[in-house]
Write a protein that holds these residues in place. Structure first.
Motif, PDB file in Angstrom:
ATOM      1  N   ILE A 104      48.247  62.428  23.584  1.00 53.46           N
ATOM      2  CA  ILE A 104      49.217  62.001  21.994  1.00 53.46           C
ATOM      3  C   ILE A 104      48.621  62.280  21.265  1.00 53.46           C
ATOM      4  CG2 ILE A 104      50.354  59.784  21.229  1.00 53.46           C
ATOM      5  CD1 ILE A 104      51.260  59.179  23.843  1.00 53.46           C
ATOM      6  N   ALA A 105      47.201  62.031  20.862  1.00 55.24           N
ATOM      7  CA  ALA A 105      46.650  62.000  19.415  1.00 55.24           C
ATOM      8  C   ALA A 105      47.007  63.559  18.904  1.00 55.24           C
ATOM      9  CB  ALA A 105      45.398  61.815  19.339  1.00 55.24           C
TER      10      ALA A 105
ATOM     11  N   MET B 298      45.836  48.792  19.958  1.00 55.31           N
ATOM     12  CA  MET B 298      46.208  49.439  21.190  1.00 55.31           C
ATOM     13  C   MET B 298      45.846  50.577  20.956  1.00 55.31           C
ATOM     14  SD  MET B 298      49.852  50.610  21.759  1.00 55.31           S
ATOM     15  CE  MET B 298      51.087  48.407  21.850  1.00 55.31           C
ATOM     16  N   GLU B 299      45.942  51.363  22.767  1.00 55.70           N
ATOM     17  CA  GLU B 299      44.549  52.397  22.752  1.00 55.70           C
ATOM     18  C   GLU B 299      45.716  53.770  22.380  1.00 55.70           C
ATOM     19  OE1 GLU B 299      40.935  53.103  24.376  1.00 55.70           O
ATOM     20  OE2 GLU B 299      41.355  55.131  25.190  1.00 55.70           O
ATOM     21  N   VAL B 300      45.492  54.864  22.159  1.00 57.78           N
ATOM     22  CA  VAL B 300      46.692  55.591  21.864  1.00 57.78           C
ATOM     23  C   VAL B 300      46.569  57.156  23.014  1.00 57.78           C
ATOM     24  CG1 VAL B 300      47.973  57.811  21.077  1.00 57.78           C
ATOM     25  CG2 VAL B 300      47.746  54.934  20.077  1.00 57.78           C
ATOM     26  N   PRO B 301      46.570  57.623  24.164  1.00 54.99           N
ATOM     27  CA  PRO B 301      46.234  58.109  24.982  1.00 54.99           C
ATOM     28  C   PRO B 301      45.722  60.126  24.085  1.00 54.99           C
ATOM     29  CG  PRO B 301      48.174  57.709  26.048  1.00 54.99           C
ATOM     30  CD  PRO B 301      47.976  56.983  24.160  1.00 54.99           C
TER      31      PRO B 301
ATOM     32  N   THR C 150      36.214  62.297  13.292  1.00 53.65           N
ATOM     33  CA  THR C 150      36.619  60.546  13.924  1.00 53.65           C
ATOM     34  C   THR C 150      36.164  60.407  15.273  1.00 53.65           C
ATOM     35  OG1 THR C 150      38.802  61.354  13.533  1.00 53.65           O
ATOM     36  CG2 THR C 150      38.897  59.048  14.710  1.00 53.65           C
ATOM     37  N   CYS C 151      36.368  60.925  15.804  1.00 55.24           N
ATOM     38  CA  CYS C 151      36.009  60.472  17.509  1.00 55.24           C
ATOM     39  C   CYS C 151      34.797  62.272  18.176  1.00 55.24           C
ATOM     40  CB  CYS C 151      35.709  59.825  18.121  1.00 55.24           C
ATOM     41  SG  CYS C 151      37.826  60.450  19.334  1.00 55.24           S
ATOM     42  N   GLU C 152      34.555  62.283  18.834  1.00 59.39           N
ATOM     43  CA  GLU C 152      34.222  63.514  19.652  1.00 59.39           C
ATOM     44  C   GLU C 152      34.937  64.035  20.891  1.00 59.39           C
ATOM     45  OE1 GLU C 152      31.645  64.150  22.765  1.00 59.39           O
ATOM     46  OE2 GLU C 152      30.701  65.734  22.487  1.00 59.39           O
ATOM     47  N   THR C 153      35.705  63.454  20.714  1.00 62.96           N
ATOM     48  CA  THR C 153      36.884  64.862  21.669  1.00 62.96           C
ATOM     49  C   THR C 153      38.195  64.963  20.366  1.00 62.96           C
ATOM     50  OG1 THR C 153      37.353  62.454  22.981  1.00 62.96           O
ATOM     51  CG2 THR C 153      38.719  63.698  23.390  1.00 62.96           C
ATOM     52  N   PHE C 154      38.562  64.314  19.496  1.00 62.22           N
ATOM     53  CA  PHE C 154      39.363  64.487  17.859  1.00 62.22           C
ATOM     54  C   PHE C 154      38.115  66.021  17.853  1.00 62.22           C
ATOM     55  CE2 PHE C 154      41.708  61.883  19.261  1.00 62.22           C
ATOM     56  CZ  PHE C 154      41.923  59.526  18.601  1.00 62.22           C
ATOM     57  N   SER C 155      37.302  66.025  17.465  1.00 61.77           N
ATOM     58  CA  SER C 155      36.907  67.034  16.960  1.00 61.77           C
ATOM     59  C   SER C 155      36.397  68.333  17.545  1.00 61.77           C
ATOM     60  CB  SER C 155      34.649  66.718  16.890  1.00 61.77           C
ATOM     61  OG  SER C 155      34.656  67.038  17.674  1.00 61.77           O
TER      62      SER C 155
ATOM     63  N   GLU D  45      48.751  65.942  19.124  1.00 63.24           N
ATOM     64  CA  GLU D  45      50.400  66.648  19.035  1.00 63.24           C
ATOM     65  C   GLU D  45      50.510  65.518  17.528  1.00 63.24           C
ATOM     66  OE1 GLU D  45      52.158  68.037  21.860  1.00 63.24           O
ATOM     67  OE2 GLU D  45      52.965  67.398  20.211  1.00 63.24           O
ATOM     68  N   ILE D  46      50.182  64.095  17.583  1.00 64.37           N
ATOM     69  CA  ILE D  46      50.399  63.927  15.988  1.00 64.37           C
ATOM     70  C   ILE D  46      49.334  64.502  15.473  1.00 64.37           C
ATOM     71  CG2 ILE D  46      49.305  61.571  14.727  1.00 64.37           C
ATOM     72  CD1 ILE D  46      50.356  60.248  16.835  1.00 64.37           C
ATOM     73  N   PHE D  47      47.822  65.077  15.638  1.00 62.45           N
ATOM     74  CA  PHE D  47      47.314  66.314  15.011  1.00 62.45           C
ATOM     75  C   PHE D  47      47.818  67.669  14.591  1.00 62.45           C
ATOM     76  CE2 PHE D  47      44.781  62.320  15.192  1.00 62.45           C
ATOM     77  CZ  PHE D  47      43.107  63.043  14.290  1.00 62.45           C
TER      78      PHE D  47
END
Lengths: 388, 160
Positions: free
Chosen positions: A7-8, A1-4, A26-31, A10-12
């Motif tokens: 929201i990631a 299930m993908e999480v928008p 993890t991935c480009e967006t998160f970086s 917020e969690i980060f």
């Protein structure tokens, strides 16, 4: 299930900085999260509500000029998730003495010069901001004690305050101190109108406690007054940061007994700073035993003994442990060093005090502890990059 | 449809229908804490069953349990610890996404923290799977990141 992704975000923002750096892979967006100001501010604010996860440990100040050393260790549960890059720690270890830390900012003094050279830094973002020292506050002796504290604003995350107490009235037996305050955001020093009058004893400025909008310092307990003096017994003196009044807080009677010799007493914040029943605790180390009191009523200086424990009862690794330094972290955890190791001891249940070995250290005797929490807090708009 | 003037909201209950067709009751004051639900009540009235297409019968009772405690002011650290104790990482995620959909702020924030605590010492691969994202770096970008961040990879727990 993908999480928008928002929201990631917020969690980060609840993660300690070391974990955020890890998940940059993890991935480009998160970086990209940790480059955004809104993210850094959110993470800084969120971590204000959490406990400190690490601590600096250093040798005694006078030794540090020759034995340059700054160590950082994480509390047992946090080893994987909190910390500081090695190269930054090495840089600090070779060049500074850490004076204080708050919400991820670290106040440092360079130890290679004789003059006073201060800066605030964030070891995670590798940014630093110099604190200019006006001529009147400059000292030219590397061994001189500087009475300095750091406080980070909880409401304005771009601001911090550095308090510097300078002794005046040298000829008198009861020196007073001028309190100078540097506001990080403004980049300017202000002098408080009223001086701090801590009485006749030497005060332990490097163990200052912020509580009830006042700075509290405990005196030493050496034997240098006669019984008739008002300062015969050791005491705490508070300095109100709003009106500059100095108020004496008495220590518990049992603490004052047998305190003049071979006794080390310090005060720390007790309870969570955000909770309504936060207070001050007093830790007395004498004769290889700890006694801890909590201040129950501020106005009447009434204390309640929390516990008493002999070091040998803690069943440490060494045979004849000698405690060389101690602190209370997060308002509820006793952290102390012996000649070689550092241990923690949970204080929430006196029937079963959980003792854990944290690490070894090489900071000798008279070790100094400073709690740290890895955040992405900003050092201000004029921050530069640290050369490491 | 005429709306009754709401008297004391404490005794009023709202009916919620999950995406899989089950019906649950909550107090109106608890419903207020879930902004999505409140918006639906404002649009549809509080006498009909509110449809929640994206929330299912597995998680709604848990959410209701949380807000039952919230309106009586009984949410403590101990309660929150108990609340998530037996949930695995995926169950917490489902609950978290439901709280997001319902715009239930307090629960959302608590679960954000809880998920962050769970993910702290996990591996990068675990986190990718958890968020359903792909490694979209070029091999060069990724090895550059690993070099720069070598210190942050120390001490990774074995994935459960």
């Amino acid at each position: 299930m993908e999480v928008p992704h928002d929201i990631a975000f917020e969690i980060f923002s609840w993660l300690p900085a070391k974990s955020i750096c890890k998940f940059n892979s993890t991935c480009e967006t998160f970086s990209k999260f940790s480059q955004e100001t809104t993210f850094k501010t959110k993470q800084t604010r969120n971590l204000l509500r959490k406990d400190d996860t690490c601590f600096f440990i250093q040798p005694e100040k006078t030794r540090q000029k020759f034995e340059k050393r700054v160590e950082l260790h994480s509390l047992p549960k946090e080893k994987q998730s909190s910390g500081v890059p090695n190269n930054v720690l090495t840089f600090l270890s070779n060049s500074v003495s850490v004076l204080a830390s708050c919400n991820g900012l670290v106040l440092c003094r360079t130890i290679n010069d004789d003059s006073l050279d201060l800066f605030i830094c964030n070891p995670i973002t590798k940014s630093r901001s110099s604190i200019p020292i006006p001529e009147s506050l400059q000292i030219n002796d590397n061994f001189a004690n500087i009475n300095i504290m750091l406080d980070c604003s909880r409401s304005n995350l771009d601001d911090y305050s550095v308090f510097l107490f300078k002794e005046t009235n040298f000829k008198e037996w009861s020196p007073t101190y001028i309190c100078n305050v540097y506001h990080g955001e403004e980049g300017a020093w202000k002098t408080m109108a009223n001086r701090f009058s801590p009485g006749g004893r030497n005060m332990k400025f490097d163990m200052a406690v912020f509580h009830n909008k006042a700075i509290h310092v405990i005196s030493d307990s050496a034997f240098y007054f006669t019984k008739s003096s008002a300062f015969y017994d050791p005491y705490i003196m508070s300095y109100n940061l709003e009106n500059g009044t100095s108020t004496l807080l008495k220590l518990p009677t049992e603490a004052i007994k047998d305190c003049h010799n071979m006794c080390n007493m310090n005060i720390f914040n007790w309870g969570k700073v955000t909770s309504s029943n936060s207070s001050i605790c007093l830790v007395k180390l004498r004769d290889s035993g700890f006694i801890i009191w909590i201040l129950k009523d501020y106005k009447s200086s009434s204390w309640e003994k929390l516990l008493e424990v002999r070091v040998e009862a803690l069943e440490l690794k060494e045979e004849n442990p000698n405690v060389t330094g101690f602190t209370i972290m997060n308002g509820d955890l006793l952290v102390f060093a012996t000649e070689e190791n550092v241990y923690s001891c949970g204080l929430d249940n006196e029937k079963s005090m959980k003792v854990e070995e944290i690490c070894q250290h090489n900071c000798g005797s008279n070790t100094r502890f400073i709690a740290y929490s890895d955040t992405l807090r900003s050092c201000g708009t004029n921050a530069e990059t640290m050369p490491c | 449809m005429a709306q009754e003037a709401s008297s004391s909201t404490s005794s009023k209950t709202i009916s919620l229908k999950t995406g899989d067709g089950e019906i649950f009751e909550i107090e109106a004051s608890a419903a207020k804490q879930m902004k999505t639900v409140q918006r639906l009540i404002d649009d549809l009235g509080d006498d009909i069953t509110i449809p929640l297409h994206n929330v299912f019968s597995k998680e709604l009772p848990k959410i209701i349990e949380y807000y039952k405690k919230d309106i009586t002011g009984e949410i403590t650290k101990d309660f929150e610890a108990e609340f998530v104790k037996d949930l695995n990482d995926d169950e917490v995620k489902v609950l978290f996404l439901a709280a997001n959909y319902l715009d239930a702020n307090k629960l959302f924030e608590f679960l954000s923290q809880n998920i962050a605590d769970r993910l702290e010492s996990k591996s990068v691969e675990y986190v990718r799977k958890y968020f359903g994202v792909e490694n979209d770096f070029t091999p060069e970008e990724e090895s550059k990141l690993r070099e720069e961040r070598a210190w942050s990879f120390r001490g990774i727990k074995e994935d459960e």
